[in-house]
Design an enzyme around this catalytic site. Sequence first.
Site, mmCIF file in Angstrom:
data_model
loop_
_atom_site.group_PDB
_atom_site.id
_atom_site.type_symbol
_atom_site.label_atom_id
_atom_site.label_comp_id
_atom_site.label_asym_id
_atom_site.label_seq_id
_atom_site.Cartn_x
_atom_site.Cartn_y
_atom_site.Cartn_z
ATOM 1 C CG HIS A 95 12.160 -60.821 17.219
ATOM 2 N ND1 HIS A 95 13.056 -61.840 17.010
ATOM 3 C CD2 HIS A 95 11.921 -60.292 15.996
ATOM 4 C CE1 HIS A 95 13.349 -61.918 15.725
ATOM 5 N NE2 HIS A 95 12.671 -60.996 15.079
ATOM 6 C CG ASP B 173 15.207 -57.336 21.623
ATOM 7 O OD1 ASP B 173 15.875 -56.540 20.931
ATOM 8 O OD2 ASP B 173 14.508 -58.239 21.134
ATOM 9 C CD GLN C 151 12.162 -53.447 15.333
ATOM 10 O OE1 GLN C 151 12.044 -52.341 14.798
ATOM 11 N NE2 GLN C 151 12.483 -54.527 14.641
ATOM 12 C CE LYS D 46 16.041 -55.571 13.735
ATOM 13 N NZ LYS D 46 15.206 -56.182 12.716
ATOM 14 C CB CYS E 276 10.399 -63.207 14.189
ATOM 15 S SG CYS E 276 11.137 -63.763 12.663
HETATM 16 N N1 PMP Z 1 14.482 -58.309 18.608
HETATM 17 C C1 PMP Z 1 13.615 -57.593 17.911
HETATM 18 C C2 PMP Z 1 12.566 -56.821 18.658
HETATM 19 C C3 PMP Z 1 13.696 -57.547 16.522
HETATM 20 O O1 PMP Z 1 12.820 -56.821 15.839
HETATM 21 C C4 PMP Z 1 14.707 -58.281 15.872
HETATM 22 C C5 PMP Z 1 14.825 -58.283 14.362
HETATM 23 N N2 PMP Z 1 13.646 -58.288 13.673
HETATM 24 C C6 PMP Z 1 15.589 -59.013 16.659
HETATM 25 C C7 PMP Z 1 15.460 -59.008 18.017
HETATM 26 C C8 PMP Z 1 16.686 -59.819 16.028
HETATM 27 O O2 PMP Z 1 17.586 -59.000 15.380
HETATM 28 P P1 PMP Z 1 18.717 -59.643 14.431
HETATM 29 O O3 PMP Z 1 17.988 -60.488 13.444
HETATM 30 O O4 PMP Z 1 19.362 -58.460 13.816
HETATM 31 O O5 PMP Z 1 19.613 -60.428 15.298
#
Ligand code: PMP
Length: 419
Positions: free
Chosen positions: A136, A213, A216, A239, A377
């Site tokens: 991401h 990270d 997910q 999430k 993203c």
């Molecule tokens: N890493 C991953 C794999 C994500 O899917 C996301 C959110 N879509 C993030 C990081 C960032 O999370 P946040 O916007 O809650 O900081």
Amino acid sequence: MKLVEPSLKSSPISTFNIERIRSDFPILKLTINDKPLVYLDNAASSQMPQLVIDRLVRYQATQHANINRAVHYLSEIATSEYENARRKLQFFINAQEDREIIFTSGATDAINLVAHGYGRKFIGAGDEIILTTLEHHSNIVPWQMLADERGAKIRVAPINDKGELIIDAYERLFNQHTKFVSMTHVSNALGTINPIKKMIRFAHACGVPVMIDGAQSAPHIKIDVQDLDCDFYTFSGHKLCGPTGIGVLYGKAELLERMQPFKGGGDMIISVTFEKTTYNTIPHKFEAGTPPIAAAIALGAAIDYLSTIGMNAIAAHELDLLNYATEQINYIPGVRIIGNATEKVAVLSFVIDGIHPHDIGTLLNQEGIAVRTGHHCAQPVMQYFKVPATSRASFAFYNNMTEVDALIAGIRNVQEVFL
Ligand code: PMP
């Protein structure tokens, strides 16, 4: 080849009381465009059960005060509930100590914290940071900013056409300059589950620390940071059936202790003079200013809720949804799933020949179906698959087979309208 179309199955899964679970989520009773809401955007944000909403309200109505700074009743209650939430998170991911849990505003905030707090101190000119194609943007940009500042280099582990990491290629990236690995546990764009335990073991054998990270993965898979032996792990509350504005950074105590604070301010200090500041102990060293107290406590309630259902039961139900939805989509001519990893969570990215993903999303919305369209993203993933965007249906444990059927009917309807 597309074979005989399987019959749709709208009956709930027998061993998992899905209708009872669904009744815990008030938002699932909504109608959108006069159709029952079919919420399939859980990878962006999941929904909150009533119990979590109630916990937020109870805190605001009867327990609210700033923490750590007073001896009055409300402040003591708020502080103890906040620290209680920290312990819930500790047990949720099996961290050894509660001081290894830092509340952040989300996964993005946590990655920035490590990039700055660890990276600025330990990564210098000529050093290399390994990421993967599946990241991401939140796990790319902070490292690029650090690399630009320090004169370090980003190296990227590639993927194959199924959307899986090529492990040999990952291992070949390591050399004497490698100083850090930061990688996603699960791809938000494709659903791929990376074999992180093995990848962490390899990095450690090369003396390299690893950040995972888990934005997910934490909502879908039982996480045990001691078993994984990762150095850092992060995820976001929104999430995970919790509110926005709260996330978690796990870090091994000895690393957190050696790191620089990322933000300065109140609560992260022991003493301040104009000449010198002495920083607080962990985790407070990394929690400058008033933290999201209500959100942390509500996330604690969400963890209680998820633990009652059980992460293994959640994973099993979601796998049923994924298998069924994949089977159904594969029978629709002109629809292609992007990301067919052998190990996946219930994320289905797809493209439909001749129809732009935004049109797909708009038409599905008219049917009350919420999916996300765009690059998610994760532009390097889109670049690999040579698509500008996909439509993504992402499932949670409160989704049911009827909703898969609605998605399938919705996709067929989109094709009828456009083709
Ligand atoms: N890493 C991953 C794999 C994500 O899917 C996301 C959110 N879509 C993030 C990081 C960032 O999370 P946040 O916007 O809650 O900081």
